[in-house]
Design a protein around this motif. Structure first.
Motif, PDB file in Angstrom:
ATOM      1  N   GLN A   2      -9.233   9.362   6.929  1.00 56.20           N
ATOM      2  CA  GLN A   2      -9.946  10.593   7.209  1.00 56.20           C
ATOM      3  C   GLN A   2     -10.214  10.588   8.706  1.00 56.20           C
ATOM      4  O   GLN A   2     -10.634   9.586   9.271  1.00 56.20           O
ATOM      5  CB  GLN A   2     -11.252  10.618   6.426  1.00 56.20           C
ATOM      6  CG  GLN A   2     -11.707  12.005   6.077  1.00 56.20           C
ATOM      7  CD  GLN A   2     -12.916  11.993   5.153  1.00 56.20           C
ATOM      8  OE1 GLN A   2     -13.375  10.947   4.741  1.00 56.20           O
ATOM      9  NE2 GLN A   2     -13.445  13.164   4.842  1.00 56.20           N
ATOM     10  N   SER A   3      -9.954  11.724   9.333  1.00 61.59           N
ATOM     11  CA  SER A   3     -10.043  11.819  10.785  1.00 61.59           C
ATOM     12  C   SER A   3     -11.436  11.473  11.295  1.00 61.59           C
ATOM     13  O   SER A   3     -12.412  11.536  10.567  1.00 61.59           O
ATOM     14  CB  SER A   3      -9.687  13.243  11.205  1.00 61.59           C
ATOM     15  OG  SER A   3      -9.972  13.446  12.550  1.00 61.59           O
ATOM     16  N   TYR A   5     -12.409  13.205  13.929  1.00 62.35           N
ATOM     17  CA  TYR A   5     -12.797  14.500  14.497  1.00 62.35           C
ATOM     18  C   TYR A   5     -13.363  15.387  13.401  1.00 62.35           C
ATOM     19  O   TYR A   5     -12.821  15.457  12.310  1.00 62.35           O
ATOM     20  CB  TYR A   5     -11.597  15.178  15.168  1.00 62.35           C
ATOM     21  CG  TYR A   5     -11.058  14.355  16.292  1.00 62.35           C
ATOM     22  CD1 TYR A   5     -11.701  14.349  17.540  1.00 62.35           C
ATOM     23  CD2 TYR A   5      -9.953  13.539  16.107  1.00 62.35           C
ATOM     24  CE1 TYR A   5     -11.228  13.554  18.574  1.00 62.35           C
ATOM     25  CE2 TYR A   5      -9.477  12.729  17.138  1.00 62.35           C
ATOM     26  CZ  TYR A   5     -10.113  12.745  18.366  1.00 62.35           C
ATOM     27  OH  TYR A   5      -9.661  11.952  19.379  1.00 62.35           O
ATOM     28  N   ILE A   6     -14.444  16.064  13.703  1.00 57.57           N
ATOM     29  CA  ILE A   6     -15.114  16.879  12.700  1.00 57.57           C
ATOM     30  C   ILE A   6     -14.552  18.301  12.718  1.00 57.57           C
ATOM     31  O   ILE A   6     -14.455  18.927  13.765  1.00 57.57           O
ATOM     32  CB  ILE A   6     -16.633  16.878  12.928  1.00 57.57           C
ATOM     33  CG1 ILE A   6     -17.170  15.447  12.716  1.00 57.57           C
ATOM     34  CG2 ILE A   6     -17.330  17.850  11.999  1.00 57.57           C
ATOM     35  CD1 ILE A   6     -18.635  15.270  13.030  1.00 57.57           C
ATOM     36  N   THR A   7     -14.149  18.787  11.534  1.00 58.68           N
ATOM     37  CA  THR A   7     -13.568  20.117  11.390  1.00 58.68           C
ATOM     38  C   THR A   7     -14.582  21.038  10.728  1.00 58.68           C
ATOM     39  O   THR A   7     -15.078  20.736   9.644  1.00 58.68           O
ATOM     40  CB  THR A   7     -12.300  20.044  10.506  1.00 58.68           C
ATOM     41  OG1 THR A   7     -11.364  19.159  11.120  1.00 58.68           O
ATOM     42  CG2 THR A   7     -11.670  21.421  10.331  1.00 58.68           C
ATOM     43  N   ARG A 211     -31.520   9.385   8.173  1.00 58.59           N
ATOM     44  CA  ARG A 211     -30.368   9.799   7.367  1.00 58.59           C
ATOM     45  C   ARG A 211     -29.695   8.599   6.693  1.00 58.59           C
ATOM     46  O   ARG A 211     -29.407   8.615   5.495  1.00 58.59           O
ATOM     47  CB  ARG A 211     -29.384  10.519   8.297  1.00 58.59           C
ATOM     48  CG  ARG A 211     -28.048  10.916   7.708  1.00 58.59           C
ATOM     49  CD  ARG A 211     -27.175  11.513   8.834  1.00 58.59           C
ATOM     50  NE  ARG A 211     -25.794  11.693   8.455  1.00 58.59           N
ATOM     51  CZ  ARG A 211     -25.306  12.833   7.950  1.00 58.59           C
ATOM     52  NH1 ARG A 211     -26.086  13.865   7.779  1.00 58.59           N
ATOM     53  NH2 ARG A 211     -24.032  12.928   7.630  1.00 58.59           N
ATOM     54  N   GLU A 411     -23.064   2.634  14.616  1.00 58.75           N
ATOM     55  CA  GLU A 411     -22.031   3.284  15.442  1.00 58.75           C
ATOM     56  C   GLU A 411     -22.041   2.772  16.876  1.00 58.75           C
ATOM     57  O   GLU A 411     -21.074   2.955  17.615  1.00 58.75           O
ATOM     58  CB  GLU A 411     -22.231   4.814  15.428  1.00 58.75           C
ATOM     59  CG  GLU A 411     -21.933   5.437  14.074  1.00 58.75           C
ATOM     60  CD  GLU A 411     -22.029   6.956  14.080  1.00 58.75           C
ATOM     61  OE1 GLU A 411     -22.391   7.531  15.113  1.00 58.75           O
ATOM     62  OE2 GLU A 411     -21.749   7.562  13.035  1.00 58.75           O
TER      63      GLU A 411
ATOM     64  N   GLY B  15     -25.343   7.271  13.608  1.00 56.90           N
ATOM     65  CA  GLY B  15     -25.271   8.710  13.853  1.00 56.90           C
ATOM     66  C   GLY B  15     -24.864   9.490  12.639  1.00 56.90           C
ATOM     67  O   GLY B  15     -25.096   9.093  11.498  1.00 56.90           O
ATOM     68  N   ASP B  16     -24.249  10.625  12.879  1.00 56.77           N
ATOM     69  CA  ASP B  16     -23.784  11.435  11.757  1.00 56.77           C
ATOM     70  C   ASP B  16     -22.310  11.788  11.942  1.00 56.77           C
ATOM     71  O   ASP B  16     -21.856  12.826  11.485  1.00 56.77           O
ATOM     72  CB  ASP B  16     -24.640  12.688  11.574  1.00 56.77           C
ATOM     73  CG  ASP B  16     -24.725  13.525  12.832  1.00 56.77           C
ATOM     74  OD1 ASP B  16     -24.055  13.156  13.821  1.00 56.77           O
ATOM     75  OD2 ASP B  16     -25.440  14.523  12.825  1.00 56.77           O
ATOM     76  N   SER B  17     -21.573  10.888  12.618  1.00 54.51           N
ATOM     77  CA  SER B  17     -20.157  11.171  12.811  1.00 54.51           C
ATOM     78  C   SER B  17     -19.410  11.069  11.477  1.00 54.51           C
ATOM     79  O   SER B  17     -18.326  11.604  11.340  1.00 54.51           O
ATOM     80  CB  SER B  17     -19.546  10.215  13.830  1.00 54.51           C
ATOM     81  OG  SER B  17     -19.431   8.929  13.274  1.00 54.51           O
ATOM     82  N   TYR B  18     -20.012  10.376  10.517  1.00 59.85           N
ATOM     83  CA  TYR B  18     -19.422  10.323   9.182  1.00 59.85           C
ATOM     84  C   TYR B  18     -20.111  11.378   8.339  1.00 59.85           C
ATOM     85  O   TYR B  18     -21.268  11.228   7.964  1.00 59.85           O
ATOM     86  CB  TYR B  18     -19.602   8.932   8.587  1.00 59.85           C
ATOM     87  CG  TYR B  18     -18.645   8.659   7.449  1.00 59.85           C
ATOM     88  CD1 TYR B  18     -17.299   8.475   7.691  1.00 59.85           C
ATOM     89  CD2 TYR B  18     -19.097   8.594   6.141  1.00 59.85           C
ATOM     90  CE1 TYR B  18     -16.416   8.233   6.658  1.00 59.85           C
ATOM     91  CE2 TYR B  18     -18.229   8.355   5.100  1.00 59.85           C
ATOM     92  CZ  TYR B  18     -16.886   8.175   5.367  1.00 59.85           C
ATOM     93  OH  TYR B  18     -16.011   7.929   4.339  1.00 59.85           O
ATOM     94  N   GLN B  19     -19.411  12.460   8.057  1.00 60.38           N
ATOM     95  CA  GLN B  19     -20.021  13.615   7.409  1.00 60.38           C
ATOM     96  C   GLN B  19     -20.047  13.461   5.887  1.00 60.38           C
ATOM     97  O   GLN B  19     -19.205  12.790   5.293  1.00 60.38           O
ATOM     98  CB  GLN B  19     -19.231  14.872   7.793  1.00 60.38           C
ATOM     99  CG  GLN B  19     -19.313  15.192   9.276  1.00 60.38           C
ATOM    100  CD  GLN B  19     -20.658  15.809   9.637  1.00 60.38           C
ATOM    101  OE1 GLN B  19     -20.973  16.912   9.243  1.00 60.38           O
ATOM    102  NE2 GLN B  19     -21.470  15.068  10.377  1.00 60.38           N
ATOM    103  N   LEU B  20     -21.027  14.116   5.294  1.00 59.45           N
ATOM    104  CA  LEU B  20     -21.138  14.106   3.837  1.00 59.45           C
ATOM    105  C   LEU B  20     -20.220  15.189   3.284  1.00 59.45           C
ATOM    106  O   LEU B  20     -20.572  16.362   3.273  1.00 59.45           O
ATOM    107  CB  LEU B  20     -22.579  14.387   3.425  1.00 59.45           C
ATOM    108  CG  LEU B  20     -23.632  13.464   4.045  1.00 59.45           C
ATOM    109  CD1 LEU B  20     -25.026  13.864   3.577  1.00 59.45           C
ATOM    110  CD2 LEU B  20     -23.355  12.014   3.704  1.00 59.45           C
ATOM    111  N   MET B 184     -12.068  15.440   8.793  1.00 59.02           N
ATOM    112  CA  MET B 184     -13.470  15.089   8.516  1.00 59.02           C
ATOM    113  C   MET B 184     -14.237  16.410   8.494  1.00 59.02           C
ATOM    114  O   MET B 184     -14.612  16.953   9.530  1.00 59.02           O
ATOM    115  CB  MET B 184     -13.996  14.162   9.621  1.00 59.02           C
ATOM    116  CG  MET B 184     -15.464  13.783   9.474  1.00 59.02           C
ATOM    117  SD  MET B 184     -15.859  12.839   7.993  1.00 59.02           S
ATOM    118  CE  MET B 184     -15.265  11.204   8.452  1.00 59.02           C
TER     119      MET B 184
END
Lengths: 555, 555
Positions: A2-3, A5-7, A211, A411, B15-20, B184
């Motif tokens: 999974q990338s 980069y956030i989409t 979180r 991170e 952080g929140d670079s890993y999204q839910l 992501m």
């Protein structure tokens, strides 16, 4: 994959104005299960109890008191305490203000504790009366600390201390309202800080987010299957790695909580007695604590029934005799869990066999499988990579370093810019080497720094040591990788024999051949009287490597 | 209270670079439990099965196929299907691309379905072969749809349809790679869209977020206690409210999944047979489905053992006879759960008695308590407010409208600016009126629009109707609030008697007095031959209020 980069997709009608923070957890528990009990050890060694509802009122008072002292968002407040009722209250009061709870490890040397306090810019420190001697040694090193709050059942007038600007926790609470309007704490804000106690360099700061804690809590409840029918006893110290998340998991599940206060590893009978008395069903600890608990159980005429108990065991791999001992004598299930301070800590849990394996494996295979690290917890993304950073297959044979990412995986380190070697493509490098088999079970085989890198392949030093010790004349063994001009590294075996005499290399190879390929066999064996070990009894491979670093230099 | 303003603390190292998002859920399940089974009904009414691992490969192929058709982030893709294997695959493939899955309710009139398709700007629609007639009626209304993908086991050449630009799902999959690099997906992005089917006005769009779905899933697993030892059967339609979150909860828990395809409420034997055959332990549905299932069970000579089964029952309050019937005949636990389309839907679950009540309540009290809505699920923040928006106490007596907020509670409707009356201080107004007692149990008493607001106090119309029907001569009763110049509203009772004769008001008051205060008693009673009801048999209070709106006008 999974990338990283956030989409963004289409906007939803369900936003994130409601943040994931620990205040929502304790508040919900107090509103929905106000009658649930919290049982705690008192200063005189007795036990007392109160409820979630009563605890929540004191949490509100504590937060009001800290706010009155000037504690606000981003401030750091340290705690020096055992697994006490007040420590439990501070777990919610400090982060509830968007302040950071600094977990102060009582076992650290004063200089290290001073470094941690200073590095985190802690402004206030709460200290249990019994730990005043530590606070008094620390005080001269941390002039920026504004004041100290002593936690005791006695009046302040009876407390004798060299500390200055001292407040009394109970007096502060008594002056405060039992109601508070909590801030909605941004979920990426730091909830607590814990510093690693590495063998090299200064402690490194890990600042857990609300979180991460929130999601770790839900994962833990899910994987342990906790509910309001459970009673959770916190054995792991609350001053390190937020007690492995069990306080939060218990509150989220609205379970009964047992706080054993101060106990010593030399006498863990108090823990066993509390398990019996309060019908504990979940507890956490290390083999170093569970082992003396089992010894005490062996001494009891009537063996307790712990058949509902799940004992989460971390830090090191539990021995078969420990797991079987608990199971055979009490019915308790020792559950091996793996993680690190950087991972909050839950990464894997070995709850026992998957349904698909239950009817396939023998009793012995089942117990052996229970020893390994187990299955990855959902919410943690993982890879196994070789020395070149390339993924290796999950075949139970290919070894790789365990890489991790997820909401509760670190991170970056706090205020540390040169931590690049601990991260790869957004994943944290655990430094642990292992295999994952086709069933998903992780088995750690070595630490990355100890694994021998020869000709692009890895040789587990621990596997080889275990094989060597099986030889009837070898009493102790260490295998280290030594730099080699052609092969990068080659294994060197350091051996201690029963009678001090040497063994021919051929005979050493014979004992290894069933489990190792020819190219993996050590070219050199050295015979010593004893092997260098660290203060806690681990092989000191760093010093061994330094001593023999030039063996292959002129080849 | 917790503020609606977000307060930032100190930055964390997590952080929140890993999204839910839901991709991490299915991917984890496929990597950790590849052997877990998914059992599904085939087009010919038989059953087949495959594994998480195999399903995941098809999910990757489906995502690749949609991407090749041009589907990307923010695009909306509709589904017309039963609870099928392919529907399950699309639950992950579409949102995995950061596209939105439009849930198309097969029961909607074509115009409403057209409105929903148009309003959501859906570009592609996947349709099961058996539902082509619906698609063909819809097609002329939705010219913006780029194409249709038919899901069938037969080759495309055997499919006869008036649709144009038709693709074949299985052909598309066959052409694709079984591997995909997932984006992501930003967690606040829309995961799926579902439109309410209100009695007034146009359907309103609810666009669930990945974040909300993820957290709802964890909450659901936690509250039901789901694990890989469970088998979950999806009875609730997958085309509405994402099947109440059970598909995601099953995958997150890595449970076995049973997909019963198309079944009809008139013959639910297929559901019972599947429960027996596949040893189902979790299922969801409404009393309208569970009731005929129970009838079928009554007809069986050998009653099945469902003692591990938790049947989540929503939509309406389950009757005592339904709950007791299932329990007495099979051991299954019917669990009343409350929620709405706007709430994803889990708000409360009545899992049975809290530990503190178990030894206190009688058998009858226990069953009565199981009927109410139950305890609030952790993660949902709630209030009860009176007509002035003021909080009422949780005393089991004070009635208030249920206000809700949380990660899976709606914050605004899609493209609707004038929805202010559905929100208060950041909370969603459920429109449901109820009480919460000191143990935390919610009991709904009325709909806000039906509650009678008299002199600043509320009178439950439903409670009064139930009391009236207890009179031996009253066969049917409706109580509505009619506008009153002095008291805002006053209750008016509409009654149907056994013999059509009228009762004196005194006698009506006598039957109400044990449960109602004097000021709550209706001043007016009207006698009718029948009461107006809606097409689904509910009292049509809207029309009643309209008919009698002027009764008190000239007082």
């Amino acid at each position: 994959m999974q990338s990283t980069y956030i989409t963004k997709g289409r906007p939803s009608t369900h936003g994130d104005s409601y943040q994931l923070n620990t205040t929502t957890m304790i508040r919900h528990a107090a509103r929905t299960y106000p009658e649930q009990e919290i049982v705690y050890r008192t200063a005189d060694g007795g036990w007392d109890r109160y409820t979630y509802g009563e605890s929540y009122l004191r949490i509100c008072q504590a937060a009001n008191a800290l706010r009155r002292l000037g504690v606000g968002p981003g401030d750091v407040v340290g705690i020096l305490d055992w697994n006490s009722r007040r420590h439990f209250e501070l777990y919610w009061a400090i982060p509830g203000l968007a302040a950071v709870m600094l977990q102060m490890n009582l076992r650290l040397a004063p200089e290290d504790l001073g470094y941690v306090t200073d590095h985190s810019e802690a402004s206030w420190i709460l200290v249990d009366e019994t730990l005043l001697p530590i606070a008094e040694k620390l005080a001269p090193l941390v002039p920026q600390v504004k004041g100290w709050i002593v936690m005791t059942d006695r009046p302040l007038s009876q407390i004798s201390t060299t500390l200055t600007n001292v407040h009394h926790f109970e007096d502060l609470l008594r002056a405060e309202d039992k109601h508070i309007d909590w801030p909605m704490v941004d979920e990426t804000s730091a909830y607590s800080a814990c510093y690693t106690t590495g063998t090299t360099g200064r402690p490194k700061g890990i600042y857990y987010s609300h979180r991460g804690i929130y999601l770790h809590t839900l994962a833990m409840d899910s994987v342990i299957g906790m509910s309001s029918d459970d009673t959770a006893m916190l054995i792991t110290p609350m001053f390190h790695g937020q007690c492995w998340g069990l306080p939060q998991a218990a509150v989220q599940a609205m379970a009964k909580v047992v706080l054993p206060g101060r106990y010593v590893a030399e006498d863990t009978s108090v823990l066993v007695d509390a398990m019996i008395e309060e019908k504990v069903t979940v507890a956490n600890g290390a083999p170093a604590i569970f082992t003396p608990m089992l010894e005490y159980i062996r001494s009891l005429d009537n063996k307790p029934d712990f058949s509902r108990a799940r004992l989460l065991s971390g830090a090191t791999e539990p021995s078969l005799s420990l797991m079987r001992g608990f199971y055979d004598l009490t019915g308790a299930d020792i559950i091996h869990a793996y993680g690190a301070t950087e991972t909050t800590p839950l990464v894997t849990v070995n709850k026992g066999l998957k349904p698909s394996l239950r009817e396939v494996l023998s009793d012995e295979q089942t117990w052996n499988r229970k020893r390994c690290q187990g299955l990855m917890v959902s919410g943690v993304d993982f890879r196994l990579v070789d020395g070149a950073g390339k993924d290796v297959p999950f075949d139970g044979i290919s070894q790789g370093e365990v890489l991790l990412r997820g909401p509760w995986i670190i991170e970056k380190y706090h205020k540390l810019d040169d931590d690049g070697d601990r991260f790869l493509d957004g994943y944290w490098r655990s430094g642990d080497v292992g295999t994952i088999d086709q069933h998903g079970y992780l088995k750690l085989t070595d630490r990355l720094k100890d694994v021998i890198k020869s000709g692009g392949e890895w040789i587990s030093s621990i596997d080889m040591e275990n094989a060597l010790i099986a030889h009837p004349r070898i009493r102790d063994a260490a295998v280290v990788g030594i730099e080699h001009p052609k092969w990068q590294e080659r294994p060197v075996a350091l051996l201690v024999t029963d009678d001090g005499t040497e063994l021919p290399l051929d005979e050493i190879h014979e004992v290894l051949k069933p489990n190792f390929a020819k190219w993996q066999l050590p070219d050199t064996a050295l015979f010593l009287e004893t092997l260098p070990r660290t203060s806690v009894g681990k092989l000191d491979k760093k010093s061994i490597r330094a001593t023999y670093k030039d063996i292959y230099k002129d080849i």
